[in-house]
Design a protein around this motif. Sequence first.
Motif, PDB file in Angstrom:
ATOM      1  N   MET A  74     -45.040 -37.776 -16.861  1.00 26.94           N
ATOM      2  CA  MET A  74     -46.042 -38.471 -16.050  1.00 26.94           C
ATOM      3  C   MET A  74     -47.353 -38.632 -16.814  1.00 26.94           C
ATOM      4  SD  MET A  74     -45.204 -36.621 -12.396  1.00 26.94           S
ATOM      5  CE  MET A  74     -46.648 -37.250 -11.556  1.00 26.94           C
ATOM      6  N   VAL A  75     -47.739 -37.615 -17.596  1.00 26.20           N
ATOM      7  CA  VAL A  75     -48.938 -37.741 -18.431  1.00 26.20           C
ATOM      8  C   VAL A  75     -48.779 -38.912 -19.388  1.00 26.20           C
ATOM      9  CG1 VAL A  75     -50.278 -36.643 -20.275  1.00 26.20           C
ATOM     10  CG2 VAL A  75     -49.606 -35.320 -18.266  1.00 26.20           C
ATOM     11  N   PHE A  76     -47.604 -38.991 -20.021  1.00 23.28           N
ATOM     12  CA  PHE A  76     -47.352 -40.101 -20.952  1.00 23.28           C
ATOM     13  C   PHE A  76     -47.355 -41.441 -20.227  1.00 23.28           C
ATOM     14  CE2 PHE A  76     -44.247 -43.085 -22.730  1.00 23.28           C
ATOM     15  CZ  PHE A  76     -44.854 -43.350 -23.954  1.00 23.28           C
ATOM     16  N   ALA A  77     -46.627 -41.526 -19.112  1.00 22.31           N
ATOM     17  CA  ALA A  77     -46.477 -42.804 -18.418  1.00 22.31           C
ATOM     18  C   ALA A  77     -47.812 -43.335 -17.909  1.00 22.31           C
ATOM     19  CB  ALA A  77     -45.490 -42.646 -17.261  1.00 22.31           C
ATOM     20  N   VAL A  78     -48.602 -42.462 -17.288  1.00 21.25           N
ATOM     21  CA  VAL A  78     -49.893 -42.906 -16.743  1.00 21.25           C
ATOM     22  C   VAL A  78     -50.824 -43.347 -17.871  1.00 21.25           C
ATOM     23  CG1 VAL A  78     -51.978 -42.145 -15.542  1.00 21.25           C
ATOM     24  CG2 VAL A  78     -49.739 -41.547 -14.635  1.00 21.25           C
ATOM     25  N   SER A  79     -50.910 -42.544 -18.925  1.00 19.10           N
ATOM     26  CA  SER A  79     -51.804 -42.881 -20.037  1.00 19.10           C
ATOM     27  C   SER A  79     -51.363 -44.161 -20.738  1.00 19.10           C
ATOM     28  CB  SER A  79     -51.849 -41.732 -21.044  1.00 19.10           C
ATOM     29  OG  SER A  79     -52.303 -40.549 -20.460  1.00 19.10           O
ATOM     30  N   TRP A  80     -50.064 -44.310 -20.934  1.00 15.45           N
ATOM     31  CA  TRP A  80     -49.555 -45.464 -21.671  1.00 15.45           C
ATOM     32  C   TRP A  80     -49.715 -46.754 -20.874  1.00 15.45           C
ATOM     33  CZ3 TRP A  80     -48.055 -45.860 -26.651  1.00 15.45           C
ATOM     34  CH2 TRP A  80     -47.414 -47.034 -27.043  1.00 15.45           C
ATOM     35  N   HIS A  81     -49.349 -46.736 -19.600  1.00 19.69           N
ATOM     36  CA  HIS A  81     -49.356 -47.965 -18.812  1.00 19.69           C
ATOM     37  C   HIS A  81     -50.744 -48.323 -18.287  1.00 19.69           C
ATOM     38  CE1 HIS A  81     -45.078 -48.618 -18.985  1.00 19.69           C
ATOM     39  NE2 HIS A  81     -44.853 -47.356 -18.641  1.00 19.69           N
ATOM     40  N   CYS A  96     -48.951 -39.302 -26.393  1.00 23.30           N
ATOM     41  CA  CYS A  96     -47.890 -39.106 -27.385  1.00 23.30           C
ATOM     42  C   CYS A  96     -47.598 -37.611 -27.582  1.00 23.30           C
ATOM     43  CB  CYS A  96     -48.280 -39.756 -28.703  1.00 23.30           C
ATOM     44  SG  CYS A  96     -48.263 -41.568 -28.642  1.00 23.30           S
ATOM     45  N   GLY A  97     -48.628 -36.779 -27.549  1.00 24.06           N
ATOM     46  CA  GLY A  97     -48.423 -35.344 -27.678  1.00 24.06           C
ATOM     47  C   GLY A  97     -47.579 -34.799 -26.549  1.00 24.06           C
ATOM     48  N   PHE A  98     -47.797 -35.295 -25.331  1.00 24.52           N
ATOM     49  CA  PHE A  98     -47.032 -34.800 -24.194  1.00 24.52           C
ATOM     50  C   PHE A  98     -45.659 -35.443 -24.111  1.00 24.52           C
ATOM     51  CE2 PHE A  98     -50.766 -32.599 -23.086  1.00 24.52           C
ATOM     52  CZ  PHE A  98     -50.385 -31.612 -22.206  1.00 24.52           C
ATOM     53  N   LEU A  99     -45.488 -36.625 -24.679  1.00 22.31           N
ATOM     54  CA  LEU A  99     -44.141 -37.179 -24.796  1.00 22.31           C
ATOM     55  C   LEU A  99     -43.300 -36.300 -25.721  1.00 22.31           C
ATOM     56  CD1 LEU A  99     -42.016 -39.381 -24.343  1.00 22.31           C
ATOM     57  CD2 LEU A  99     -43.027 -40.610 -26.292  1.00 22.31           C
ATOM     58  N   ALA A 100     -43.872 -35.889 -26.842  1.00 19.86           N
ATOM     59  CA  ALA A 100     -43.168 -34.978 -27.752  1.00 19.86           C
ATOM     60  C   ALA A 100     -42.840 -33.661 -27.047  1.00 19.86           C
ATOM     61  CB  ALA A 100     -44.016 -34.725 -28.995  1.00 19.86           C
ATOM     62  N   ALA A 101     -43.804 -33.138 -26.268  1.00 17.29           N
ATOM     63  CA  ALA A 101     -43.564 -31.891 -25.548  1.00 17.29           C
ATOM     64  C   ALA A 101     -42.418 -32.047 -24.555  1.00 17.29           C
ATOM     65  CB  ALA A 101     -44.835 -31.454 -24.825  1.00 17.29           C
ATOM     66  N   ALA A 102     -42.349 -33.178 -23.862  1.00 17.75           N
ATOM     67  CA  ALA A 102     -41.278 -33.404 -22.888  1.00 17.75           C
ATOM     68  C   ALA A 102     -39.915 -33.434 -23.570  1.00 17.75           C
ATOM     69  CB  ALA A 102     -41.522 -34.711 -22.135  1.00 17.75           C
ATOM     70  N   LEU A 103     -39.814 -34.153 -24.675  1.00 18.24           N
ATOM     71  CA  LEU A 103     -38.533 -34.270 -25.371  1.00 18.24           C
ATOM     72  C   LEU A 103     -38.089 -32.921 -25.945  1.00 18.24           C
ATOM     73  CD1 LEU A 103     -39.204 -37.646 -27.222  1.00 18.24           C
ATOM     74  CD2 LEU A 103     -37.704 -37.282 -25.248  1.00 18.24           C
ATOM     75  N   TRP A 158     -52.343 -50.021 -32.699  1.00 19.88           N
ATOM     76  CA  TRP A 158     -52.215 -48.667 -33.259  1.00 19.88           C
ATOM     77  C   TRP A 158     -51.493 -47.728 -32.297  1.00 19.88           C
ATOM     78  CZ3 TRP A 158     -57.316 -47.034 -36.199  1.00 19.88           C
ATOM     79  CH2 TRP A 158     -57.432 -47.828 -37.345  1.00 19.88           C
ATOM     80  N   ARG A 159     -51.525 -48.023 -31.022  1.00 21.32           N
ATOM     81  CA  ARG A 159     -50.842 -47.129 -30.089  1.00 21.32           C
ATOM     82  C   ARG A 159     -49.339 -47.124 -30.352  1.00 21.32           C
ATOM     83  NH1 ARG A 159     -49.840 -49.174 -24.104  1.00 21.32           N
ATOM     84  NH2 ARG A 159     -49.397 -51.370 -24.389  1.00 21.32           N
ATOM     85  N   TYR A 160     -48.798 -48.250 -30.822  1.00 24.91           N
ATOM     86  CA  TYR A 160     -47.376 -48.284 -31.158  1.00 24.91           C
ATOM     87  C   TYR A 160     -47.102 -47.478 -32.424  1.00 24.91           C
ATOM     88  CZ  TYR A 160     -47.191 -51.949 -27.649  1.00 24.91           C
ATOM     89  OH  TYR A 160     -47.290 -52.642 -26.467  1.00 24.91           O
ATOM     90  N   ALA A 161     -48.071 -47.446 -33.326  1.00 24.21           N
ATOM     91  CA  ALA A 161     -47.917 -46.609 -34.519  1.00 24.21           C
ATOM     92  C   ALA A 161     -47.900 -45.133 -34.139  1.00 24.21           C
ATOM     93  CB  ALA A 161     -49.040 -46.903 -35.509  1.00 24.21           C
ATOM     94  N   TRP A 162     -48.767 -44.743 -33.211  1.00 27.28           N
ATOM     95  CA  TRP A 162     -48.774 -43.354 -32.737  1.00 27.28           C
ATOM     96  C   TRP A 162     -47.453 -43.020 -32.045  1.00 27.28           C
ATOM     97  CZ3 TRP A 162     -51.763 -39.215 -33.517  1.00 27.28           C
ATOM     98  CH2 TRP A 162     -53.021 -39.406 -34.095  1.00 27.28           C
TER      99      TRP A 162
END
Length: 325
Positions: A74-81, A96-103, A158-162
């Motif tokens: 949810m942290v990733f989705a809200v921040s990204w969208h 991106c940091g919390f997406l890595a944590a989720a995976l 740059w967000r896609y690079a991150w």
Amino acid sequence: MEHQATGRGFAGMQLGQDLFGRRRFRIGLVLACAVVYLLLKFLPGLDDLRRHAGLFPVSLHTVAESFSIIVSVMVFAVSWHAYRPERPGNFIILACGFLAAALLDFTHMVSYQGMPDFITEASPQKAISFWLAARVISASALLLVAFLPWRAFADPSWRYAWLAGTLGLVGAVYALQFFAPALWPVFFVPGQGLTGIKLAIEALVVLVMVVVMLRLLASRAINPPYDVDGMLVASALWILSELCLMSYENVNDAFSLVGHVYKVLAYLFIYRLVFVASVREPYERLAVEMAQKQAAELQVEALAFHDPLTGLANKALLRQRVGAY
């Protein structure tokens, strides 16, 4: 002026009305969590409770980790969208940091002792490897967020690079653990407990979070565009979580249980920070602006049909009323 003050008061009331936004609740929560850790760590007579191997069974661990994974996503989705080119890029780094944590937390969860084999055999060593990778990456993301200037990316792409870099880093961790597990240090020895290298990495994460807290305290003076106090609370809970998870003797004991609970609480504060900054505040600002616009229109109407000195109706109002009949 009166209506502007009312508008600001409305926004402040909306921001502080939820439980996690109340200062007393935040302070009380951190103090209570610290007291529980200190009692569990140092109070004599709790050895049986500390070492009890049935307090954190696989089923409860799965629930705790599933909840933290959902919050991370949810942290990733809200921040990204909610991203806009003018928004600070720090939110994307946090996402991106919390997406890595989720995976990584997902593979940590399915690698826990007692879970079915996932590509390779489940074991404490495998689970801890993914756990530490998630903690190091997410703590590093918070460190970057705290120290980088809060400004937009020079190039929105740059967000896609991150994102690509984050997925590449997670993929590298997967490859090393699944196909070259011998390259990882030993983090847990059955019958002996945690190894020195595991404790050292956890201590490094604690040090990183202490640095983050010091930076956040210094940032309060410049009033950054996010909930600094909320981030401070999340960092404090994160530190307490790491201290608990440096103390367990088996992966099902009280320290492991409490450490996971503190982790979930820290993630909830991060999510609240992201949600307020990305979703709630824009809507509240819009509500205030609409109220101010309505007040301005009423003021213009009052000036057009009333004398500014006496407040009595003028000829324009009389002609309007007569014309209406």
